[in-house]
Design an enzyme around this catalytic site. Structure first.
Site, short mmCIF file in Angstrom:
data_model
loop_
_atom_site.label_atom_id
_atom_site.label_comp_id
_atom_site.label_asym_id
_atom_site.label_seq_id
_atom_site.Cartn_x
_atom_site.Cartn_y
_atom_site.Cartn_z
N TYR A 63 43.26 48.87 39.98
CA TYR A 63 44.56 48.26 40.28
C TYR A 63 45.68 49.26 40.01
O TYR A 63 46.59 49.42 40.84
CB TYR A 63 44.73 46.99 39.44
N GLU A 71 52.05 36.48 40.28
CA GLU A 71 52.85 36.76 39.08
C GLU A 71 53.22 35.45 38.38
O GLU A 71 53.23 35.37 37.16
CB GLU A 71 54.11 37.57 39.42
N TRP A 78 47.15 39.69 32.76
CA TRP A 78 47.06 40.00 34.18
C TRP A 78 45.59 40.15 34.63
O TRP A 78 45.24 39.80 35.74
CB TRP A 78 47.84 41.28 34.50
#
Length: 197
Positions: A27, A49, A57
């Site tokens: 990522y 988000e 995350w």
């Protein structure tokens, strides 16, 4: 210096948060901080988000394909047409985060965005990108803010237009993820590759 770029097992210097899992490495190297355009793509990032709020995350990243399957690849027009039955399906889907408030916000946001002109979300979000020349390059994680004047303004603008679950911290995370700001650390290889484009 604590929080500075760290060499991974491959010897490449990266932001230290990227080294805890292979998912994060990919990522960090391939997505985070790279410019994202297109209403559907930005709606996906905005939604993810929002789902991340209060969670790690990595929890979202590992469920991203589940989110995409559950939310019709985040195509705004398709999600805007979701029914109460779809909402119940989402609340029972183990492939996503089954938080009613976040699911409701994702559906409500699609309905709002479906009425916008093509490109309007992209234009609005990118209008809050700060001048990169005026931003100091972060050397350590301590130099990376959680909120900025621009993210606060973007949050207010989105909320004023009816978008939910997008506070200033979420807006800044969106700005980082979508390349409106480059918060890769000074010594990070990804920063060097982005600036060399």
């Amino acid at each position: 210096m604590s929080g500075a770029a760290v060499a991974g097992s491959d010897g490449v210097l990266r932001c230290p948060w990227a080294l805890s899992t292979e998912d994060y490495v990919a990522y960090h190297d391939e997505e985070w901080g790279r410019p994202v355009h297109g209403d559907d793509a930005l709606y996906e990032r905005l939604s993810l988000e929002a789902f991340q709020s209060g969670l790690s995350w990595i929890t979202i990243l590992r469920r991203r394909e589940g989110f995409r399957a559950a939310f019709a690849d985040f195509r705004i027009a398709k999600v805007a047409a979701f029914t109460d039955a779809d909402q119940e399906r989402l609340l029972a889907d183990p492939g996503i985060i089954r938080n009613r408030a976040k699911i409701d916000a994702t559906l409500a946001n699609a309905r709002v965005l479906a009425d916008w002109a093509p490109g309007e979300l992209d234009e609005l979000i990118w209008s809050y990108a700060p001048d990169s020349a005026s931003r100091p390059v972060p050397r350590t994680l301590a130099d990376v803010p959680a909120v900025t004047a621009e993210s606060t303004a973007l949050s207010k603008a989105l909320k004023k237009r009816g978008i939910r679950f997008v506070g200033p911290t979420t807006a800044y995370a969106l700005m980082q993820a979508c390349g409106l700001v480059d918060d890769h650390l000074e010594a990070c290889a990804a920063r060097k590759s982005l600036s060399g484009r």
